[in-house]
Design a protein around this motif. Sequence first.
Motif, mmCIF file in Angstrom:
data_model
loop_
_atom_site.group_PDB
_atom_site.id
_atom_site.type_symbol
_atom_site.label_atom_id
_atom_site.label_comp_id
_atom_site.label_asym_id
_atom_site.label_seq_id
_atom_site.Cartn_x
_atom_site.Cartn_y
_atom_site.Cartn_z
ATOM 1 N N ARG A 32 -10.567 27.767 -15.378
ATOM 2 C CA ARG A 32 -10.504 29.093 -14.777
ATOM 3 C C ARG A 32 -11.585 29.240 -13.709
ATOM 4 N N ASP A 33 -12.757 28.690 -13.969
ATOM 5 C CA ASP A 33 -13.844 28.747 -12.994
ATOM 6 C C ASP A 33 -13.402 28.215 -11.639
ATOM 7 N N ASP A 34 -12.701 27.070 -11.650
ATOM 8 C CA ASP A 34 -12.281 26.441 -10.397
ATOM 9 C C ASP A 34 -11.308 27.334 -9.632
ATOM 10 N N TYR A 35 -10.349 27.889 -10.350
ATOM 11 C CA TYR A 35 -9.368 28.747 -9.691
ATOM 12 C C TYR A 35 -10.028 30.009 -9.138
ATOM 13 N N PHE A 36 -10.831 30.670 -9.966
ATOM 14 C CA PHE A 36 -11.402 31.950 -9.569
ATOM 15 C C PHE A 36 -12.429 31.786 -8.454
ATOM 16 N N ALA A 37 -13.194 30.691 -8.484
ATOM 17 C CA ALA A 37 -14.175 30.456 -7.427
ATOM 18 C C ALA A 37 -13.490 30.314 -6.070
ATOM 19 N N SER A 38 -12.303 29.718 -6.054
ATOM 20 C CA SER A 38 -11.563 29.567 -4.797
ATOM 21 C C SER A 38 -11.127 30.903 -4.236
ATOM 22 N N LEU A 39 -11.033 31.908 -5.105
ATOM 23 C CA LEU A 39 -10.617 33.247 -4.678
ATOM 24 C C LEU A 39 -11.801 34.176 -4.437
ATOM 25 N N GLY A 40 -13.003 33.673 -4.659
ATOM 26 C CA GLY A 40 -14.183 34.507 -4.470
ATOM 27 C C GLY A 40 -14.381 35.526 -5.564
ATOM 28 N N LEU A 41 -13.767 35.286 -6.731
ATOM 29 C CA LEU A 41 -13.944 36.215 -7.848
ATOM 30 C C LEU A 41 -15.289 35.981 -8.522
ATOM 31 N N ALA A 42 -15.967 37.046 -8.859
ATOM 32 C CA ALA A 42 -17.260 36.975 -9.528
ATOM 33 C C ALA A 42 -17.066 37.202 -11.021
ATOM 34 N N PRO A 43 -18.070 36.796 -11.842
ATOM 35 C CA PRO A 43 -17.956 37.015 -13.288
ATOM 36 C C PRO A 43 -17.690 38.459 -13.681
ATOM 37 N N ASP A 44 -18.134 39.420 -12.859
ATOM 38 C CA ASP A 44 -17.879 40.820 -13.172
ATOM 39 C C ASP A 44 -16.420 41.210 -12.944
ATOM 40 N N ASP A 45 -15.709 40.392 -12.137
ATOM 41 C CA ASP A 45 -14.330 40.720 -11.803
ATOM 42 C C ASP A 45 -13.352 40.279 -12.888
ATOM 43 N N ARG B 68 -4.310 45.089 -12.573
ATOM 44 C CA ARG B 68 -3.911 46.289 -13.310
ATOM 45 C C ARG B 68 -5.031 47.304 -13.255
ATOM 46 N N GLU B 69 -4.681 48.500 -12.814
ATOM 47 C CA GLU B 69 -5.651 49.609 -12.775
ATOM 48 C C GLU B 69 -6.934 49.202 -12.058
ATOM 49 N N GLY B 70 -6.763 48.491 -10.949
ATOM 50 C CA GLY B 70 -7.897 48.128 -10.116
ATOM 51 C C GLY B 70 -8.711 46.944 -10.603
ATOM 52 N N GLU B 71 -8.278 46.285 -11.675
ATOM 53 C CA GLU B 71 -9.017 45.139 -12.201
ATOM 54 C C GLU B 71 -8.129 43.912 -12.277
ATOM 55 N N MET B 72 -8.753 42.730 -12.163
ATOM 56 C CA MET B 72 -8.035 41.474 -12.261
ATOM 57 C C MET B 72 -7.892 41.059 -13.725
ATOM 58 N N HIS B 73 -6.726 40.498 -14.067
ATOM 59 C CA HIS B 73 -6.471 40.025 -15.423
ATOM 60 C C HIS B 73 -5.801 38.652 -15.359
ATOM 61 N N PHE B 74 -5.999 37.880 -16.413
ATOM 62 C CA PHE B 74 -5.425 36.542 -16.519
ATOM 63 C C PHE B 74 -4.710 36.480 -17.860
ATOM 64 N N ASP B 75 -3.399 36.690 -17.841
ATOM 65 C CA ASP B 75 -2.633 36.861 -19.072
ATOM 66 C C ASP B 75 -1.663 35.699 -19.296
ATOM 67 N N PRO B 76 -1.450 35.299 -20.553
ATOM 68 C CA PRO B 76 -0.410 34.317 -20.865
ATOM 69 C C PRO B 76 0.952 35.013 -20.869
ATOM 70 N N VAL B 77 1.825 34.613 -19.958
ATOM 71 C CA VAL B 77 3.103 35.303 -19.755
ATOM 72 C C VAL B 77 4.250 34.290 -19.794
ATOM 73 N N PHE B 78 5.354 34.681 -20.397
ATOM 74 C CA PHE B 78 6.545 33.840 -20.517
ATOM 75 C C PHE B 78 7.097 33.506 -19.135
ATOM 76 N N TRP B 79 7.322 32.198 -18.888
ATOM 77 C CA TRP B 79 7.908 31.775 -17.613
ATOM 78 C C TRP B 79 9.421 31.841 -17.727
ATOM 79 N N GLY B 80 9.990 32.914 -17.177
ATOM 80 C CA GLY B 80 11.418 33.159 -17.209
ATOM 81 C C GLY B 80 11.658 34.654 -17.182
ATOM 82 N N TYR B 81 12.765 35.062 -16.566
ATOM 83 C CA TYR B 81 13.046 36.490 -16.479
ATOM 84 C C TYR B 81 14.547 36.743 -16.514
ATOM 85 N N GLY B 82 14.924 37.699 -17.348
ATOM 86 C CA GLY B 82 16.298 38.170 -17.399
ATOM 87 C C GLY B 82 16.304 39.573 -17.954
#
Length: 224
Positions: A11-24, A49-63
Amino acid sequence: MCGRFAQYSSRDDYFASLGLAPDDIQFDPQPIGRFNVAPGTRVLLLNAREGEMHFDPVFWGYGPAWWHKPPLINARGETAATGRMFKPLWQHGRAVVPADGWYEWKKTGNKKQPYFIYHQHRQPLFFAAIGKAPFDQAHDKEGFVIVTASSDKGMVDIHDRRPLVLRADAVHEWLSEETSAERAQEIARDAAVPEQDFSWHPVSAAVGNIHHQGAELIRAVETE
């Protein structure tokens, strides 16, 4: 896009590329370690969501409820913003899948050779995605799909479709709840990473089996 990708960095690698800080958002230095992510599994999805970043496990697929076929896993970027199936998701369910690369199968004669496609400088990738928000309450079969674009240049020789990979500097605006659906269409058109920024090589056919998950899956192999 054939429906497999790799999400193995931390997660550190991904978020650092986006300029996200630990507070985000909560950081984690441990590698995610998924070298063969398949549809029908839960995938870590970055969303706002509601002005904050989240990293959620979500089902890959939609119907949706009226859809009586297997869940879809991709949405064409050219039509997703206006079609019946995906318009509500485009307006209120934009997200991003951090990844390290994806797999495509090239048909040669009677055989299909898998390839691993990645940024030529091994930078993290950010697939545009849309899904059923809020993602912390998403149910199976009402998860998310990856937005795709047409391939160009040499990549079309591997497959005619590819994930819509957003530049890191466009991710925040794509995710923002204040970004209009029309502006999101502009981002999808103008802020995609071009084909010339990617490299690819053939890999083992073992990637076709979802039970294989090791790092050896992304290693180059010799072809006949």
